[in-house]
Design a protein around this motif. Structure first.
Motif, PDB file in Angstrom:
ATOM      1  N   THR A   1      -7.013  -1.464  -6.366  1.00  0.00           N
ATOM      2  CA  THR A   1      -5.818  -1.265  -5.539  1.00  0.00           C
ATOM      3  C   THR A   1      -5.659  -2.368  -4.496  1.00  0.00           C
ATOM      4  OG1 THR A   1      -5.939   1.133  -5.835  1.00  0.00           O
ATOM      5  CG2 THR A   1      -4.636   0.314  -3.974  1.00  0.00           C
ATOM      6  N   GLU A   2      -6.718  -2.697  -3.796  1.00  0.00           N
ATOM      7  CA  GLU A   2      -6.599  -3.699  -2.716  1.00  0.00           C
ATOM      8  C   GLU A   2      -6.160  -5.052  -3.254  1.00  0.00           C
ATOM      9  OE1 GLU A   2      -7.298  -6.951  -0.238  1.00  0.00           O
ATOM     10  OE2 GLU A   2      -8.631  -6.528  -1.950  1.00  0.00           O
TER      11      GLU A   2
ATOM     12  N   THR B   1      -2.458  -5.002  -4.496  1.00  0.00           N
ATOM     13  CA  THR B   1      -1.352  -4.843  -3.546  1.00  0.00           C
ATOM     14  C   THR B   1      -1.185  -6.046  -2.625  1.00  0.00           C
ATOM     15  OG1 THR B   1      -2.835  -3.626  -2.055  1.00  0.00           O
ATOM     16  CG2 THR B   1      -1.474  -2.320  -3.538  1.00  0.00           C
ATOM     17  N   ARG B   2      -1.947  -7.101  -2.846  1.00  0.00           N
ATOM     18  CA  ARG B   2      -1.830  -8.257  -1.959  1.00  0.00           C
ATOM     19  C   ARG B   2      -0.450  -8.892  -2.018  1.00  0.00           C
ATOM     20  NH1 ARG B   2      -6.841 -12.147  -3.031  1.00  0.00           N
ATOM     21  NH2 ARG B   2      -5.568 -13.514  -1.709  1.00  0.00           N
TER      22      ARG B   2
ATOM     23  N   PHE C   1       2.437  -6.569  -0.540  1.00  0.00           N
ATOM     24  CA  PHE C   1       2.356  -6.497   0.914  1.00  0.00           C
ATOM     25  C   PHE C   1       2.677  -7.843   1.554  1.00  0.00           C
ATOM     26  CE2 PHE C   1       0.074  -2.477   0.276  1.00  0.00           C
ATOM     27  CZ  PHE C   1       0.682  -1.704   1.269  1.00  0.00           C
TER      28      PHE C   1
ATOM     29  N   PRO D   1       4.485   7.844  -0.274  1.00  0.00           N
ATOM     30  CA  PRO D   1       3.151   7.248  -0.526  1.00  0.00           C
ATOM     31  C   PRO D   1       3.019   5.843   0.046  1.00  0.00           C
ATOM     32  CG  PRO D   1       3.973   8.346  -2.485  1.00  0.00           C
ATOM     33  CD  PRO D   1       5.117   8.311  -1.513  1.00  0.00           C
ATOM     34  N   LEU D   2       4.090   5.053  -0.038  1.00  0.00           N
ATOM     35  CA  LEU D   2       4.054   3.702   0.523  1.00  0.00           C
ATOM     36  C   LEU D   2       4.148   3.741   2.044  1.00  0.00           C
ATOM     37  CD1 LEU D   2       4.148   0.619   0.383  1.00  0.00           C
ATOM     38  CD2 LEU D   2       6.604   0.793  -0.078  1.00  0.00           C
TER      39      LEU D   2
ATOM     40  N   GLY E   1       3.111   5.855   4.044  1.00  0.00           N
ATOM     41  CA  GLY E   1       1.849   6.284   4.623  1.00  0.00           C
ATOM     42  C   GLY E   1       0.851   5.153   4.795  1.00  0.00           C
ATOM     43  N   ARG E   2       1.086   4.014   4.144  1.00  0.00           N
ATOM     44  CA  ARG E   2       0.183   2.868   4.252  1.00  0.00           C
ATOM     45  C   ARG E   2       0.746   1.791   5.171  1.00  0.00           C
ATOM     46  NH1 ARG E   2      -1.758   0.899  -1.486  1.00  0.00           N
ATOM     47  NH2 ARG E   2      -3.177  -0.213  -0.102  1.00  0.00           N
ATOM     48  N   LEU E   3       1.916   2.034   5.739  1.00  0.00           N
ATOM     49  CA  LEU E   3       2.571   1.047   6.581  1.00  0.00           C
ATOM     50  C   LEU E   3       2.544   1.485   8.041  1.00  0.00           C
ATOM     51  CD1 LEU E   3       5.736   0.308   4.382  1.00  0.00           C
ATOM     52  CD2 LEU E   3       3.604  -1.000   4.482  1.00  0.00           C
TER      53      LEU E   3
ATOM     54  N   ASP F   1       3.926   2.654  11.636  1.00  0.00           N
ATOM     55  CA  ASP F   1       5.058   3.514  11.974  1.00  0.00           C
ATOM     56  C   ASP F   1       6.234   2.675  12.469  1.00  0.00           C
ATOM     57  OD1 ASP F   1       3.578   5.767  11.343  1.00  0.00           O
ATOM     58  OD2 ASP F   1       2.893   6.080  13.415  1.00  0.00           O
TER      59      ASP F   1
END
Length: 257
Positions: A141-142, A145-146, A149, A182-183, A185-187, A189
């Motif tokens: 995943t990491e 997603t580079r 992102f 889902p996305l 939650g990784r960004l 606020d």
């Protein structure tokens, strides 16, 4: 003061070199037979081993080897894309300056395309059809997603600089917002939904265009693939808000072949 990194022992160096040999043999199998045709037995035969048993100390099965190849491919692609967008890229002749958000987007797009064309089998491994019977574990995943992102970061930087000017401000409906949870939650606020949608759309359309070229879907439709790709991603960047197109329609530098 930080301590100097410890030198590898002879045994450790041998393990690193043998792991590299295994992966190189697996990439040859990937090119010849596709991901589904990779096997530890075939890799062992390729590197001159009588049996595959010695490989199990390095990779416990085919799926572990596939995972390593996938992570390496994502990492290599990420390195290429990040180099095109790096803050010191402007030190290279003709690279877009930090405030040229559209130019940086186009440079990243060309870096992705150039990597895919230079590594078509690795590209197919990470952006082609799923490998039958294989499920990618969380460790991919990491690296995977580079690039998305990175693209999202280009849009966020443009917004911070007051240079994000989308051609529309269509509201994101509630059901689409929920789909993005889902996305989100990784960004951090506070990022507006329309900015998230812009980055996600840019990522989707970039890899769609690259995949169409790598897999030959535009072979009899587009003649000069590079010229059309340059216009295509520049136009997309403008539509999504990264600024006006260059007046002369020229290509930014830092582009791959």
């Amino acid at each position: 003061m930080p301590t100097a990194p410890r030198s590898l022992t002879a045994r450790e160096r041998a393990r690193v070199e043998f792991t590299r040999d295994i992966k190189e043999a697996a990439r040859r199998q990937l090119a010849e037979h596709g991901a589904a045709g990779i096997s530890l037995r075939g890799v062992a035969r390729d590197i001159g081993l009588v049996s595959a048993s010695a490989l199990y100390r390095y990779f416990p099965g085919r799926d572990a080897l596939l995972t390593a190849l996938i992570a390496d491919s994502y990492s290599s692609l990420g390195d290429a894309a990040e180099a095109a967008a790096a803050p010191d890229a402007e030190a290279r002749d003709g690279a877009p300056d930090p405030g040229d958000h559209l130019g940086r987007w186009v440079a990243v797009c060309h870096a992705v395309r150039a990597w895919a064309l230079a590594h078509p089998h690795e590209y197919a491994l990470i952006h082609g059809s799923p490998v039958p019977g294989y499920t990618a574990p969380a460790e991919t995943t990491e690296p995977g997603t580079r690039v998305p992102f990175l693209i999202g970061g280009l849009f966020a930087r443009a917004a911070q600089d007051g240079a994000y000017r989308p051609l529309d401000r269509l509201p994101v409906p509630a059901d689409a917002h929920r789909a993005l949870l889902p996305l989100l939650g990784r960004l951090p606020d506070g990022i507006p939904d329309h900015l998230v949608v812009a980055g996600l759309t840019a990522w989707t359309y970039l890899f769609g265009a690259v995949s169409f070229e790598v897999f030959g879907h535009r072979a009899n439709i587009v003649d000069d693939q590079r010229a059309y790709f340059d216009h295509e991603v520049r136009r997309l960047g403008v539509l999504l808000g990264l600024g006006p197109a260059a007046a002369d329609g020229g290509r930014p530098s830092g582009q791959g072949a």
